[in-house]
Design a protein around this motif. Structure first.
Motif, mmCIF file in Angstrom:
data_model
loop_
_atom_site.group_PDB
_atom_site.id
_atom_site.type_symbol
_atom_site.label_atom_id
_atom_site.label_comp_id
_atom_site.label_asym_id
_atom_site.label_seq_id
_atom_site.Cartn_x
_atom_site.Cartn_y
_atom_site.Cartn_z
ATOM 1 N N ASP A 145 0.849 -1.190 0.000
ATOM 2 C CA ASP A 145 0.000 0.000 0.000
ATOM 3 C C ASP A 145 0.883 1.238 0.000
ATOM 4 N N GLU A 180 -0.688 7.580 -4.622
ATOM 5 C CA GLU A 180 -1.448 6.386 -4.273
ATOM 6 C C GLU A 180 -0.719 5.153 -4.786
ATOM 7 N N THR A 311 -6.159 10.861 1.377
ATOM 8 C CA THR A 311 -7.259 10.120 1.996
ATOM 9 C C THR A 311 -8.568 10.884 1.866
ATOM 10 N N GLN A 314 -9.764 10.822 -1.767
ATOM 11 C CA GLN A 314 -10.276 9.505 -2.134
ATOM 12 C C GLN A 314 -11.738 9.350 -1.732
ATOM 13 N N ASN A 315 -12.078 9.856 -0.566
ATOM 14 C CA ASN A 315 -13.445 9.713 -0.065
ATOM 15 C C ASN A 315 -14.402 10.760 -0.635
ATOM 16 N N ASN A 320 -12.732 6.330 -4.447
ATOM 17 C CA ASN A 320 -12.078 5.040 -4.229
ATOM 18 C C ASN A 320 -11.648 4.840 -2.793
ATOM 19 N N GLY A 321 -12.088 5.717 -1.895
ATOM 20 C CA GLY A 321 -11.694 5.612 -0.502
ATOM 21 C C GLY A 321 -12.511 4.596 0.265
ATOM 22 N N ALA A 322 -12.181 4.459 1.557
ATOM 23 C CA ALA A 322 -12.885 3.509 2.412
ATOM 24 C C ALA A 322 -14.322 3.935 2.659
ATOM 25 N N ASN A 323 -14.574 5.250 2.643
ATOM 26 C CA ASN A 323 -15.923 5.784 2.880
ATOM 27 C C ASN A 323 -16.270 6.801 1.796
ATOM 28 N N ARG A 339 -12.885 -3.730 -5.427
ATOM 29 C CA ARG A 339 -12.047 -3.794 -4.228
ATOM 30 C C ARG A 339 -11.675 -5.253 -3.991
ATOM 31 N N THR A 341 -10.197 -8.644 -2.439
ATOM 32 C CA THR A 341 -9.897 -9.219 -1.129
ATOM 33 C C THR A 341 -8.413 -9.532 -1.075
#
Length: 399
Positions: A145, A180, A311, A314-315, A320-323, A339, A341
């Protein structure tokens, strides 16, 4: 209320000549009237005075970066310049030449090496044609990452394995990086098709690649057809079907308006995708120690805030962010985000890693090893294993 009117082109040039480009830009934004000098706002005059008292006037070729795409990319170039000027108390004045007006991604390195520009920015892949060692961090699947490769850049080990090599070989001082990880972006041909979650689904696809040995090697290992194509030709290439896909990082894709020709973002995260900011060593070495420290501290701070900025982008903006926000580009443009696994990413890793493809990377390894005088991939692989899974550790690499 005082009425304002736009400055003429001649007025802008006159202000830029007498007070610097930054003063001209602010004067244009203010829409001053009257005589050129008397009409400048207090703020513009402050900037002009800063230009007058600066001991060091530097030109920064920010390649393709602009205030518009910076919102998505978060390279931190504008923040960095502001920090240097503030921390130096005005002793350093930096003229930012952005929007490809000072250099392109592929020419910034050459112009800094030749001291046409003092500072430059570019992705390491695009620097590779003039600074072959710049791609040393880009081995496919070396880092899991973006935190890992940024922790490397924060570490003292980055001096021996990367920074000092670039200085010795090309007379540049790497300052900081922000970005990124590179994904595979599928064109409209893949609209309505299931999410791609395995290497088999990529086989045979024509993929636009950066002119980089690392990226070409990755495409070959995935049994894709790598097609070198200039960034400026990519949008049309995806639209016309000259290429089926592209490799880049999400912030770059939407920052440069590619969303209209993309259907899917396959989250392979196979290689770093970032902008590196660097300065000519000839310029840097002439500074007194206090100014050198200013540059290092500004680089350190910018890399930290840019990390959080990525971050956020991205959101809120990219998607493409986590949220991700419902108002982000991915949602509005119907771009699927595959996404993967950990098990799915491991399948890509097992097929595309450097260790699984020694014949593809043998020539590159020999070239970089010769430049650095050590086993570059071996040393970085060992260090990457130590950094795996750790949070951001913003250490001061130069002290």
């Amino acid at each position: 209320m005082r009425q304002t009117q736009p400055l003429s082109r001649a007025d802008q040039v006159d202000i830029a000549r007498r007070f610097g480009l930054k003063a001209a830009l602010f004067a244009t934004a203010a829409g001053v009237t009257g005589g050129i000098v008397p009409g400048l706002s207090n703020f513009v005059m402050k900037e002009a005075n800063a230009q007058e008292k600066a001991k060091y006037r530097l030109r920064f070729g920010a390649s393709v970066i602009s205030p518009t795409n910076e919102a998505y990319l978060r390279t931190g170039v504008y923040d960095f310049v502001k920090l240097v000027e503030e921390k130096s108390n005005g002793e350093v004045a930096i003229q930012v030449i952005d929007k490809s007006q000072g250099c392109a991604e592929t020419t910034c390195g050459e112009r800094v090496i030749n001291n046409v520009l003092h500072i430059g920015s570019s992705s390491p892949q695009n620097l590779g044609s003039v600074m072959p060692y710049s791609i040393a961090l880009d081995w496919p699947f070396l880092w899991r990452d973006r935190t890992e490769y940024l922790n490397f850049l924060y570490s003292k080990e980055s001096n021996r394995l990367y920074r000092d090599v670039l200085r010795k070989a090309y007379n540049v001082v790497p300052l900081y990086g922000s970005g990124e990880m590179r994904n595979v972006m599928m064109g409209l041909k893949y609209s309505g098709k299931p999410n791609i979650v395995s290497p088999a689904a990529l086989q045979g696809a024509k993929i636009r690649i950066t002119n980089s040995e690392m990226i070409s090697g990755f495409a070959q290992s995935m049994k894709m057809n790598p097609i070198p194509l200039a960034w400026t030709e990519l949008l049309e290439g995806l639209k016309s079907g000259v290429v089926d896909a592209a490799e880049t990082w999400p912030g770059a894709a939407v920052g440069f308006g590619m969303q209209s020709v993309l259907a899917q973002d396959v989250g392979v995260e196979f290689s770093p995708g970032f902008e590196m900011v660097f300065i000519s060593a000839s310029t840097f070495d002439k500074f007194p120690d206090k100014i050198k420290t200013v540059f290092m501290e500004a680089a350190h701070e910018t890399m930290r805030t840019a990390y959080d900025g990525v971050t956020e982008a991205q959101n809120k903006l990219v998607g493409n962010g986590a949220n991700p926000s419902a108002d982000a580009v991915y949602a509005k443009s119907n771009i699927k985000h595959s996404r993967l696994t950990e098990a799915q990413r491991e399948e890509f890793r097992a097929i595309g890693s450097v260790d699984k493809n020694p014949q593809i990377y043998d020539a590159t390894r020999k070239k970089l090893d010769q430049i650095a005088g050590l086993d570059v991939y071996g040393a970085l692989k060992e260090l990457a294993a130590k950094l795996a899974g750790k949070p951001l550790q913003p250490n001061k690499w130069w002290v």
